[in-house]
Design a protein around this motif. Sequence first.
Motif, mmCIF file in Angstrom:
data_model
loop_
_atom_site.group_PDB
_atom_site.id
_atom_site.type_symbol
_atom_site.label_atom_id
_atom_site.label_comp_id
_atom_site.label_asym_id
_atom_site.label_seq_id
_atom_site.Cartn_x
_atom_site.Cartn_y
_atom_site.Cartn_z
ATOM 1 N N HIS A 87 1.649 7.309 -5.543
ATOM 2 C CA HIS A 87 2.926 6.604 -5.649
ATOM 3 C C HIS A 87 4.080 7.554 -5.348
ATOM 4 C CE1 HIS A 87 5.490 3.337 -6.601
ATOM 5 N NE2 HIS A 87 5.977 3.853 -7.707
ATOM 6 N N PRO A 197 0.604 -2.653 -10.773
ATOM 7 C CA PRO A 197 1.913 -3.300 -10.578
ATOM 8 C C PRO A 197 3.116 -2.373 -10.576
ATOM 9 C CG PRO A 197 1.119 -3.695 -12.800
ATOM 10 C CD PRO A 197 -0.008 -3.025 -12.066
ATOM 11 N N GLU A 198 2.953 -1.149 -10.083
ATOM 12 C CA GLU A 198 4.112 -0.323 -9.780
ATOM 13 C C GLU A 198 4.448 -0.424 -8.288
ATOM 14 O OE1 GLU A 198 3.110 3.717 -10.655
ATOM 15 O OE2 GLU A 198 1.570 3.844 -9.122
ATOM 16 N N LYS A 199 3.499 -0.905 -7.483
ATOM 17 C CA LYS A 199 3.703 -1.053 -6.055
ATOM 18 C C LYS A 199 4.443 -2.355 -5.764
ATOM 19 C CE LYS A 199 1.644 2.794 -5.066
ATOM 20 N NZ LYS A 199 0.562 2.976 -4.119
ATOM 21 N N LEU A 200 5.089 -2.419 -4.606
ATOM 22 C CA LEU A 200 6.053 -3.480 -4.327
ATOM 23 C C LEU A 200 5.506 -4.882 -4.560
ATOM 24 C CD1 LEU A 200 8.830 -4.407 -3.224
ATOM 25 C CD2 LEU A 200 7.770 -4.418 -0.944
ATOM 26 N N LEU A 203 4.377 -5.758 -8.172
ATOM 27 C CA LEU A 203 5.567 -5.662 -9.024
ATOM 28 C C LEU A 203 6.423 -6.910 -8.883
ATOM 29 C CD1 LEU A 203 7.544 -4.021 -10.851
ATOM 30 C CD2 LEU A 203 8.551 -3.154 -8.732
ATOM 31 N N ASN A 206 4.631 -10.046 -10.433
ATOM 32 C CA ASN A 206 4.673 -10.073 -11.902
ATOM 33 C C ASN A 206 6.081 -10.329 -12.432
ATOM 34 O OD1 ASN A 206 1.968 -9.503 -13.238
ATOM 35 N ND2 ASN A 206 1.991 -7.920 -11.672
ATOM 36 N N ASN A 207 7.059 -9.634 -11.858
ATOM 37 C CA ASN A 207 8.432 -9.837 -12.326
ATOM 38 C C ASN A 207 8.922 -11.248 -12.040
ATOM 39 O OD1 ASN A 207 8.336 -7.179 -13.096
ATOM 40 N ND2 ASN A 207 10.232 -6.580 -12.091
ATOM 41 N N TYR A 330 -3.523 -13.139 -8.352
ATOM 42 C CA TYR A 330 -2.761 -12.786 -9.548
ATOM 43 C C TYR A 330 -2.529 -14.005 -10.449
ATOM 44 C CZ TYR A 330 -1.990 -7.999 -8.061
ATOM 45 O OH TYR A 330 -2.189 -6.682 -7.712
ATOM 46 N N SER A 337 -3.529 -8.735 -15.308
ATOM 47 C CA SER A 337 -2.157 -8.227 -15.268
ATOM 48 C C SER A 337 -1.622 -7.974 -16.669
ATOM 49 C CB SER A 337 -1.248 -9.219 -14.540
ATOM 50 O OG SER A 337 -1.608 -9.336 -13.182
ATOM 51 N N LEU A 341 -0.014 -4.539 -18.190
ATOM 52 C CA LEU A 341 1.375 -4.471 -18.614
ATOM 53 C C LEU A 341 1.533 -4.146 -20.096
ATOM 54 C CD1 LEU A 341 2.697 -7.519 -16.565
ATOM 55 C CD2 LEU A 341 3.044 -5.096 -16.070
#
Length: 362
Positions: A87, A197-200, A203, A206-207, A330, A337, A341
């Motif tokens: 990352h 879920p730190e990748k675009l 992320l 989920n958001n 997802y 997920s 999280l």
Amino acid sequence: MKKILVTGGCGFIGSNFIHVARQFLPDIAIINLDKLTYAGNPSNLRGLEQGSGYRFVAGDICDIDLVSRIFTEEKIDTVVHFAAESHVDRSIEGPAEFIQTNIVGTFNLLEAARKTWLAQPADENRDKRFLHVSTDEVYGSLGATGFFTETTPYDPRSPYSASKASSDHLVSAYFHTYGLPTLITNCSNNYGPYQFPEKLIPLIINNALNGKPLPVYGDGKNVRDWLFVADHCHAILQVLARGRIGETYNIGGNNERQNIEVVHTICDILDEKVGLLASGKPRRELISFVKDRAGHDRRYAIDASKIGNDPGWQPAVTFEEGIRRTIDWYLDNPDWSAAILDGSYREYYQKMYGVKLETVAP
């Protein structure tokens, strides 16, 4: 191939590769060596039982004694080396881990392969392969036109890409100096199931599902060539089977998109599938442009004609199909997920393998 050592096989691409390899190479034994840092999740491989042609080893590629022991005891004849700190943002905040894992770890694997394989008669090494999985980020940044080819000069711009460039050079040197049967693949941005879920893309998914802000760097017009992860895994199998020793192969998806286009697409598909936000507004309203990250490359684009001609591979999944498949995965796997999280997946590690994570999930 009889026994494949997959490093980082509990990570995003590694776990997808193991699933694909088990499907298409059912008679091949797979040894999965993974350190189980924050992005390595054994639940990605639930259903694969120890002893049924699959073995998981919790360990670090920086542990040369462990790596050497695996090569000799398991009689490894093929390596698919995914394990890496990957990352960019994390590499900017803390580059030391990237140097250790991506450079020193790769060196250890090469040394173990060299000392084990090259000590054997030449005819026993005819079918051995060491495939190093790398990234198009080693080439730097493109302008509005042009493509990365296998002969593009390296120009890494972040500690992450610099560490991957260094490992690429090591792999190439071991081929030219020692005759180690190496292969290198440089891929474009992957997406699909099991991505941390730190990748675009995960992320944003989920958001957006949870009504949280959707952070987009800069003006959102940075361009990436998006490659569906299953396509990437099939390309690796093709390179293992038909690639020429000592060669590098670029693997791309032929799917250039601006980051903001990707975010818009995800928002629109989620609005279609699960309805608008509770406020009645579309998810595009959640987009928040944030300060650009340091050294953010403007555009990547892969020329994958070499692998298309020989050994003969083309991506099968369009971005429109792949992003819908990814979103559906997802949506169908909310527990996966949620465990990431809320951090409860770390308890699964310790329970199953007696290993504590060394890095806490964000």
